[in-house]
Design a protein around this motif. Structure first.
Motif, PDB file in Angstrom:
ATOM      1  N   SER A   1       0.641  -4.358   9.192  1.00 35.64           N
ATOM      2  CA  SER A   1       1.827  -4.854   9.906  1.00 35.64           C
ATOM      3  C   SER A   1       1.780  -4.426  11.375  1.00 35.64           C
ATOM      4  CB  SER A   1       3.099  -4.293   9.286  1.00 35.64           C
ATOM      5  OG  SER A   1       3.229  -4.731   7.994  1.00 35.64           O
ATOM      6  N   THR A   2       1.294  -3.215  11.613  1.00 36.34           N
ATOM      7  CA  THR A   2       1.181  -2.751  13.000  1.00 36.34           C
ATOM      8  C   THR A   2       0.239  -3.657  13.780  1.00 36.34           C
ATOM      9  OG1 THR A   2       1.405  -0.533  12.103  1.00 36.34           O
ATOM     10  CG2 THR A   2       0.765  -0.686  14.396  1.00 36.34           C
TER      11      THR A   2
ATOM     12  N   LEU B   1       2.032  -6.852  14.495  1.00 37.80           N
ATOM     13  CA  LEU B   1       3.034  -6.733  15.571  1.00 37.80           C
ATOM     14  C   LEU B   1       2.371  -6.717  16.937  1.00 37.80           C
ATOM     15  CD1 LEU B   1       5.458  -4.056  14.055  1.00 37.80           C
ATOM     16  CD2 LEU B   1       6.021  -6.396  14.662  1.00 37.80           C
ATOM     17  N   TYR B   2       1.366  -5.846  17.079  1.00 36.19           N
ATOM     18  CA  TYR B   2       0.717  -5.733  18.393  1.00 36.19           C
ATOM     19  C   TYR B   2      -0.124  -6.966  18.713  1.00 36.19           C
ATOM     20  CZ  TYR B   2       2.278  -0.948  18.927  1.00 36.19           C
ATOM     21  OH  TYR B   2       3.055   0.164  19.075  1.00 36.19           O
TER      22      TYR B   2
ATOM     23  N   SER C   1       5.561  -9.178   9.780  1.00 36.61           N
ATOM     24  CA  SER C   1       5.136  -7.803  10.067  1.00 36.61           C
ATOM     25  C   SER C   1       6.344  -6.961  10.465  1.00 36.61           C
ATOM     26  CB  SER C   1       4.109  -7.782  11.208  1.00 36.61           C
ATOM     27  OG  SER C   1       2.984  -8.539  10.857  1.00 36.61           O
TER      28      SER C   1
ATOM     29  N   PHE D   1       7.694  -3.754   8.534  1.00 31.33           N
ATOM     30  CA  PHE D   1       7.568  -2.474   9.235  1.00 31.33           C
ATOM     31  C   PHE D   1       8.940  -1.812   9.448  1.00 31.33           C
ATOM     32  CE2 PHE D   1       6.518   0.501  12.580  1.00 31.33           C
ATOM     33  CZ  PHE D   1       5.297   0.974  12.156  1.00 31.33           C
TER      34      PHE D   1
ATOM     35  N   ASP E   1       1.706  -0.897   6.093  1.00 32.95           N
ATOM     36  CA  ASP E   1       2.099  -0.364   7.408  1.00 32.95           C
ATOM     37  C   ASP E   1       1.005  -0.620   8.447  1.00 32.95           C
ATOM     38  OD1 ASP E   1       4.479   0.518   6.489  1.00 32.95           O
ATOM     39  OD2 ASP E   1       4.009   2.657   6.542  1.00 32.95           O
ATOM     40  N   THR E   2      -0.235  -0.327   8.055  1.00 34.45           N
ATOM     41  CA  THR E   2      -1.343  -0.456   9.011  1.00 34.45           C
ATOM     42  C   THR E   2      -1.502  -1.909   9.457  1.00 34.45           C
ATOM     43  OG1 THR E   2      -2.441   1.394   7.948  1.00 34.45           O
ATOM     44  CG2 THR E   2      -3.807   0.008   9.359  1.00 34.45           C
TER      45      THR E   2
ATOM     46  N   SER F   1      -6.841   3.772  14.267  1.00 31.41           N
ATOM     47  CA  SER F   1      -5.613   3.132  13.806  1.00 31.41           C
ATOM     48  C   SER F   1      -5.697   2.707  12.345  1.00 31.41           C
ATOM     49  CB  SER F   1      -5.265   1.935  14.693  1.00 31.41           C
ATOM     50  OG  SER F   1      -6.342   1.047  14.703  1.00 31.41           O
TER      51      SER F   1
END
Lengths: 403, 234
Positions: B149-150, B153-154, B66, B70, B146-147, A370
């Motif tokens: 923020s992902t 979020l998760y 985030s 995103f 992006d990375t 990821s």
């Protein structure tokens, strides 16, 4: 009208903090050789990598042979027809042999061929069985270029070929062979997108594109390339499960195997197993496969070399991974641990150990992959997130102790 | 005066936190010595619970930031993300550290790897540490944003999970003492008052912290933009 091999529809791509491509359109048909020749940083490699599905799109969509392969909504599909790809950074694994890599390219195209005449044309015949890591920089580049051309060389049907700076590092004879191959393949109906400033590559172009406007260029007739591939569906199981890479590099033993053995050794160094109760002993047995799993997937580790992972990601949806190796190593480590700590081989514990290593490796792989899009994926502190795996491991140990 | 609002928040929050500590250590009544192994250590809760509360606020801001980056590519969202991670890390570390001190006194061990609440909250703090260190290790760009923020979020999934953890699996960490329903735990009014002052103080402090953090990120972005202009870029 010639068939469309590639269409970029109004794409916007960002890299760093800048918008590299904005509202960019490109249509590549059969018999087109589009040479992108903008200034440094204009976005030539960005076009190639976007076409290969390696970069996310902010806007627009990209189609291969009329089918969507990537769009700004996050859809990402495999290209229905194989395509050739040469990345600027080669995308090769140093531990593969030249023959192995090119055979993999053939397998991805669902074909096979005699590689010797092709290698001979690029002066690589004598290096056929050598590892890529043993070759000079120029020879490695030749392998990468040949791998990019192969899907078109094999197929009688039109194929798309994406080449990023293919002429860099090539000697004169290889450059002449490359120019000739591009002309022959174009005549046979294949389409090219080439990012290059090299005069020889620009001479091959039917369309010179500077990312803002394009100039058409007439090409003399050439002898069409005769496809050399024979259809044969060769299983990629050995490659996709990482077995081939692990067999040649022993990276799995070096990283995961040794980590597990070191944990076993360290636990044995100061602790007398006789004096411990069962849950603790089970924990000791399962500590080795758990630690081996935390070391991460050895195939993913190998794939970081020369962006080999990106080359794979362009062609398949799932990177090769140590799927078979992980449970086998977990079984062996737990079996060894049960002999050392419990004085007898325990097959149930060994099976649980196999599952522990496999699941742990899967989680670590997911977390590591990821961050691959980052500019410096090795610099990120991704392993800070691994302690979350201790809780399920501890629960497995507690459960196993009751068996 | 408006430019000084973050500093005012920080100042009021700091005074409130110090008052909470003073009241918690000197004024709030002690707990029953029969119910606890180490009754005196329980006073660290006046620090532990409000800092956990502030950490959840920070993680909430991280989630919103985030999502804004995103889905909307909002620079303001990215500044919120950065502020949320830094504040979440600070409050998370305060919570984990104070919890470990209490655990060592009460349970005889500072940490339990089989307790769900401890592990999920610990992971949230590690996630914030990962985001702070990771961001510093990468050049600023859409790939980096992006990375991370992902992950933001998760990672937020852990917040409700952490909240309900002690309601579902009460292993070591005590169950809720506030908002636990009729049959849940209860607090004396003076204890609740100190906790309330603590929660308010930490909230004000963390808001001030995040406002300053956002201002610094904004200045960093302006500096980088100016450097790029000097380099001849856009």
């Amino acid at each position: 009208m010639p068939a469309s091999l590639l269409s970029l529809v109004d794409i916007e791509v960002r890299r760093g903090m800048g918008v590299v491509l904005n509202g960019f359109n490109l249509e590549v048909a059969s018999k087109d050789v589009v040479v992108l020749h903008g200034k440094n940083g204009a976005g030539k490699s960005t076009v190639i990598e976007s076409c290969a599905r390696l970069l996310p799109l902010e806007k627009g969509s990209i189609h291969h042979h009329g089918s969507l392969v990537v769009d700004s909504e996050g859809r990402r599909s495999l290209a229905k027809h194989p395509f050739g790809l040469t990345l600027q950074s080669n995308g090769l694994l140093g531990d593969e042999t030249v023959e192995n890599h090119l055979s993999t390219v053939c397998s991805l195209s669902g074909m096979k061929t005699d590689l010797l005449p092709l290698l001979d044309a690029y002066g690589l015949a004598h290096r056929r069985y050598d590892r890529i890591g043993q070759l000079s920089g120029g020879q490695v580049r030749k392998v990468a270029v040949l791998a990019g051309l192969l899907p078109a060389m094999l197929s009688p049907e039109p194929r798309l070929v994406l080449l990023d700076e293919p002429a860099t590092g090539l000697d004169e004879s290889a450059l002449a062979a490359l120019s000739l191959n591009i002309r022959q393949l174009r005549e046979a109906g294949h389409g090219f997108v080439i990012a290059s400033h090299h005069p020889e590559m620009m001479k091959c172009a039917t369309r010179l594109h500077n990312l803002e406007s394009e100039t058409l260029q007439e090409q003399p007739k050439a002898q069409p390339w005769q496809a050399v591939g024979v259809v044969e569906n060769i299983s990629l199981l050995s490659t996709r499960t990482g077995h081939r890479y692990l067999r040649s590099t022993r990276a799995g033993i070096a990283r995961n195997g040794l980590t597990g053995l070191l944990v076993l050794g360290a636990l044995l160094a100061f602790i007398d197993p006789v004096s411990l109760d069962k849950p603790l002993l089970v924990g000791f047995v399962l500590a080795a496969p758990f630690a081996a799993g935390l070391a991460g997937d050895p195939v993913v580790y190998l794939m970081r070399e020369q962006r080999a992972g990106d080359w794979w990601r362009a062609h398949v949806n799932r990177l090769p991974a140590a799927d078979f190796f992980a449970p086998i190593l977990g079984f062996i480590l737990s079996g060894l641990g049960s002999i050392l700590f419990l004085d007898a081989f325990n097959w149930k514990l060994s099976l649980i150990g196999a599952a522990v290593l496999w699941v742990t490796l899967l989680c670590v792989r997911f977390i590591e992959l990821s961050t691959l899009r980052l500019a410096r994926p090795n610099a990120v502190f991704i392993r800070l997130l691994l302690p979350i795996l201790i809780l399920p491991w501890a629960l497995v140990v507690e459960y196993t102790a009751t068996l | 005066m408006r430019r000084r609002i973050p500093e005012v928040f920080l100042g009021i929050g700091f005074i409130g936190i110090m008052s909470t500590l003073f009241l918690g250590l000197n004024w709030a009544p002690s707990v029953s010595i029969d119910a606890f192994e180490s009754p005196a250590a329980q006073r660290i809760f006046y620090w532990h619970v409000p800092s956990a509360w502030a950490a959840f606020i920070a993680f909430g801001v991280l989630f919103v930031g985030s999502a804004l980056w995103f889905f909307k590519r909002s620079p303001f969202g990215w500044r919120l993300h950065v502020a949320g991670t830094e504040a979440g890390l600070a409050c998370g570390l305060m919570t984990v550290w104070s919890g470990c001190v209490w655990g060592a006194a009460e349970w005889g061990t500072p940490w339990d790897w089989t307790d769900v609440r401890l592990n999920t909250f610990g992971l949230l703090t590690l996630l914030a540490l990962f985001l702070v260190l990771g961001r510093q290790s990468q050049p600023d760009g859409v790939e980096t944003r992006d990375t991370f923020s992902t992950f933001g979020l998760y990672g937020f999934v852990l917040v409700p999970f952490t909240y309900i953890a002690t309601r579902i699996w009460q292993i070591r960490h005590p169950g809720p003492v506030i908002g636990a329903g009729d049959d849940g735990g209860s607090l004396q009014s003076s204890m609740a008052l100190v906790l309330l002052i603590g929660a308010l103080s930490f909230t004000i402090f963390i808001i001030g912290h995040m406002m300053i953090s956002m201002r610094i990120t904004h200045l960093e972005q302006r500096l980088e933009h100016a450097q790029k202009r000097l380099d001849g870029g856009n």
